[in-house]
Enzyme design. Structure first.
Site, mmCIF file in Angstrom:
data_model
loop_
_atom_site.group_PDB
_atom_site.id
_atom_site.type_symbol
_atom_site.label_atom_id
_atom_site.label_comp_id
_atom_site.label_asym_id
_atom_site.label_seq_id
_atom_site.Cartn_x
_atom_site.Cartn_y
_atom_site.Cartn_z
ATOM 1 N N TYR A 55 0.839 -1.204 0.000
ATOM 2 C CA TYR A 55 0.000 0.000 0.000
ATOM 3 C C TYR A 55 0.871 1.252 0.000
ATOM 4 O O TYR A 55 1.505 1.590 0.983
ATOM 5 C CB TYR A 55 -0.955 0.012 1.188
ATOM 6 N N HIS A 127 0.152 -12.095 1.223
ATOM 7 C CA HIS A 127 -0.887 -11.323 0.515
ATOM 8 C C HIS A 127 -1.511 -12.115 -0.634
ATOM 9 O O HIS A 127 -2.717 -12.092 -0.854
ATOM 10 C CB HIS A 127 -0.234 -10.031 -0.003
ATOM 11 N N LEU A 208 -17.596 -3.491 2.325
ATOM 12 C CA LEU A 208 -18.584 -2.537 1.797
ATOM 13 C C LEU A 208 -18.523 -2.496 0.276
ATOM 14 O O LEU A 208 -18.975 -1.525 -0.343
ATOM 15 C CB LEU A 208 -18.311 -1.141 2.382
ATOM 16 N N ARG A 210 -15.988 -2.031 -1.639
ATOM 17 C CA ARG A 210 -15.147 -0.867 -1.991
ATOM 18 C C ARG A 210 -15.975 0.413 -1.976
ATOM 19 O O ARG A 210 -15.763 1.322 -2.776
ATOM 20 C CB ARG A 210 -14.460 -1.078 -3.344
ATOM 21 N N PHE A 212 -19.204 0.668 -2.653
ATOM 22 C CA PHE A 212 -20.414 0.622 -3.495
ATOM 23 C C PHE A 212 -21.670 0.250 -2.696
ATOM 24 O O PHE A 212 -22.755 0.786 -2.925
ATOM 25 C CB PHE A 212 -20.200 -0.367 -4.649
HETATM 26 N N1 LIG Z 1 -6.048 -8.629 0.897
HETATM 27 C C1 LIG Z 1 -6.371 -7.942 -0.162
HETATM 28 O O1 LIG Z 1 -6.070 -8.319 -1.299
HETATM 29 C C2 LIG Z 1 -7.111 -6.647 -0.016
HETATM 30 C C3 LIG Z 1 -7.713 -6.037 -1.132
HETATM 31 C C4 LIG Z 1 -8.407 -4.830 -0.947
HETATM 32 C C5 LIG Z 1 -8.488 -4.265 0.317
HETATM 33 N N2 LIG Z 1 -7.878 -4.875 1.381
HETATM 34 C C6 LIG Z 1 -7.967 -4.312 2.741
HETATM 35 O O2 LIG Z 1 -9.338 -4.209 3.080
HETATM 36 C C7 LIG Z 1 -9.631 -2.936 3.612
HETATM 37 C C8 LIG Z 1 -11.089 -2.587 3.392
HETATM 38 O O3 LIG Z 1 -11.452 -2.695 2.027
HETATM 39 P P1 LIG Z 1 -11.679 -1.452 1.060
HETATM 40 O O4 LIG Z 1 -11.164 -0.213 1.689
HETATM 41 O O5 LIG Z 1 -11.142 -1.883 -0.249
HETATM 42 O O6 LIG Z 1 -13.234 -1.383 0.828
HETATM 43 P P2 LIG Z 1 -14.521 -1.174 1.733
HETATM 44 O O7 LIG Z 1 -14.181 -1.263 3.154
HETATM 45 O O8 LIG Z 1 -15.505 -2.108 1.177
HETATM 46 O O9 LIG Z 1 -14.955 0.314 1.323
HETATM 47 C C9 LIG Z 1 -14.158 1.439 1.537
HETATM 48 C C10 LIG Z 1 -14.809 2.621 0.839
HETATM 49 O O10 LIG Z 1 -16.086 2.856 1.409
HETATM 50 C C11 LIG Z 1 -16.185 4.182 1.894
HETATM 51 N N3 LIG Z 1 -16.938 4.118 3.159
HETATM 52 C C12 LIG Z 1 -16.550 3.494 4.290
HETATM 53 N N4 LIG Z 1 -17.527 3.564 5.217
HETATM 54 C C13 LIG Z 1 -18.540 4.252 4.656
HETATM 55 C C14 LIG Z 1 -19.805 4.659 5.123
HETATM 56 N N5 LIG Z 1 -20.227 4.323 6.332
HETATM 57 N N6 LIG Z 1 -20.603 5.361 4.270
HETATM 58 C C15 LIG Z 1 -20.184 5.687 3.026
HETATM 59 N N7 LIG Z 1 -18.993 5.318 2.527
HETATM 60 C C16 LIG Z 1 -18.165 4.615 3.341
HETATM 61 C C17 LIG Z 1 -14.756 4.638 2.111
HETATM 62 O O11 LIG Z 1 -14.716 6.039 2.012
HETATM 63 P P3 LIG Z 1 -13.626 6.965 2.740
HETATM 64 O O12 LIG Z 1 -12.330 6.245 2.658
HETATM 65 O O13 LIG Z 1 -13.663 8.186 1.944
HETATM 66 O O14 LIG Z 1 -14.051 7.174 4.183
HETATM 67 C C18 LIG Z 1 -14.037 3.924 0.972
HETATM 68 O O15 LIG Z 1 -14.197 4.634 -0.226
HETATM 69 C C19 LIG Z 1 -8.613 -2.044 2.892
HETATM 70 O O16 LIG Z 1 -8.428 -0.815 3.559
HETATM 71 C C20 LIG Z 1 -7.386 -2.910 2.901
HETATM 72 O O17 LIG Z 1 -6.689 -2.777 4.138
HETATM 73 C C21 LIG Z 1 -7.220 -6.059 1.228
#
Ligand SMILES: NC(=O)c1ccc[n+]([C@@H]2O[C@H](COP(=O)([O-])OP(=O)(O)OC[C@H]3O[C@@H](n4cnc5c(N)ncnc54)[C@H](OP(=O)(O)O)[C@@H]3O)[C@@H](O)[C@H]2O)c1
Length: 331
Positions: A55, A127, A208, A210, A212
């Site tokens: 990251y 990973h 969430l 990403r 959506f």
């Molecule tokens: N192992 C892997 O391959 C892998 C792949 C992808 C991600 N990850 C990890 O998983 C974590 C979480 O996944 P993610 O960040 O991809 O997706 P997520 O948690 O599904 O969604 C994050 C997105 O949702 C928005 N958001 C969060 N809470 C919200 C709410 N209550 N209302 C409206 N919008 C909201 C965030 O906005 P803001 O940021 O603007 O607040 C951001 O744009 C990552 O941070 C990362 O550490 C791991």
């Protein structure tokens, strides 16, 4: 905040915090704002923080280390390794393949320890597994780091059930980090069963969808240039429009229950098993606060079933990764 167990040795908040978006993929934000969000998370009782060397690359670990230094004894810091990284590039362009060589585990752990400024990595994930390297070899090298006290517990990300079993036979695996949400059901069946049977925590990433599934992103044009989501099939304009019709149903159901769509999505994952710990990403404090409060949203079996059916896999338009993406698991 209620707690849940990951494997035998880790106890963490039922909802963690994904830190990737603060430095990678979704546009980032300035350091001071991220530190405020991270400190607010600790105040709310969030204790699982997720990062990776990929990251930034590297900058997200530095941020987490700096922000969480005053709270070291209250938090569980999880990081990951396993990609070959070009340090001259940023975001997805920096990931130029996989590097699962056993000697890489030590190099990566030592570099992460330095960037995080800690003596031990609480949870160290592979990973992505490179099927050209036997999982026994790389997990064996990770296990040596546990013996030396450099790492407390081991995890895998996006591994198949067979790989999880083989890895667990070499050293107990505490957590599997794989995508799992209302619109990504891949772990259901074999993977969930394997985790439950072996006492491995499931730590669903992108719970969430990403962002959506919150209903906040409604058009492909909602993403700034360079946002990783613009390159994902599910976020292509036609797919997004089709998927949005489903999210609208979640929003209606959430409104009737007096919660938000984000909280519904998180409560649904939490309801799938007490060994499951979602860690939504949030750069903004109001989003973080809303997500943390989802730990107290209980869904009835009927509500879970209704959501299961509302977003069943046959209704989702578009794959989660594009073919050939660095993130696509190789199995
Ligand atoms: N192992 C892997 O391959 C892998 C792949 C992808 C991600 N990850 C990890 O998983 C974590 C979480 O996944 P993610 O960040 O991809 O997706 P997520 O948690 O599904 O969604 C994050 C997105 O949702 C928005 N958001 C969060 N809470 C919200 C709410 N209550 N209302 C409206 N919008 C909201 C965030 O906005 P803001 O940021 O603007 O607040 C951001 O744009 C990552 O941070 C990362 O550490 C791991």
């Amino acid at each position: 905040m209620q707690t849940r167990k990951l494997g035998k040795d880790l106890t963490v908040s039922a909802i963690g915090l994904g830190c990737m978006g603060m430095s990678h993929g979704y546009g980032g934000q300035d350091e001071a704002a991220s530190i405020k969000t991270l400190h607010r998370a600790v105040e709310l009782g969030v204790s699982l923080f997720d990062t990776a060397d990929a990251y930034g690359p590297f900058t997200n670990e530095e941020l987490i280390g700096k922000a969480l230094k005053p709270y070291r004894d209250k938090v569980v810091i999880a990081t990951k390794f396993g990609f070959r990284i070009d340090p001259t590039k940023t975001d997805a362009a920096a990931l130029v393949g996989l590097d699962n060589r056993p000697e890489r585990a030590r190099e990566a752990a030592e570099a992460s320890l330095k960037r995080l400024g800690v003596e031990t990595i609480d949870l160290f994930y592979l990973h992505r597994h490179d099927p050209d390297v036997p999982i026994e070899d790389i997990v064996g090298a990770m296990a040596a780091l546990v013996k030396e006290g450099k790492v407390r517990a081991l995890g895998l990300s996006e591994a198949s059930a067979g790989v999880i079993r083989r890895a667990h036979a070499v050293h107990p695996i505490s957590a599997l980090q794989s995508e799992y949400s209302l619109w990504t059901r891949d772990p259901e069946g074999e993977i969930l069963d394997t985790c439950r049977e072996l006492g491995i925590g499931l730590v669903p990433f992108s719970p969430l969808g990403r962002g959506f599934l919150t209903g906040k992103y409604r058009n492909a044009s909602d993403f700034a240039e360079g946002d990783l989501r613009s390159s994902l099939p599910r976020f292509e304009a036609d797919n997004m429009a089709a998927n949005l019709a489903l999210v609208t149903l979640v929003e209606e159901m959430a409104e009737a229950k007096g919660v938000t769509a984000a909280q519904m999505a998180l409560a649904w994952v939490l309801a799938k098993g007490d060994f499951i710990v979602p860690f939504p990403g949030a750069r903004k404090i109001p989003n973080l606060e809303q997500n943390a409060a989802a730990a107290d949203v209980a869904l009835s079996a009927e509500e879970v079933q209704q959501l299961d059916d509302m977003l069943s896999p046959d209704k989702i338009a578009g794959a989660r990764y594009s073919a050939g993406s660095a993130w696509t698991p190789r199995r």
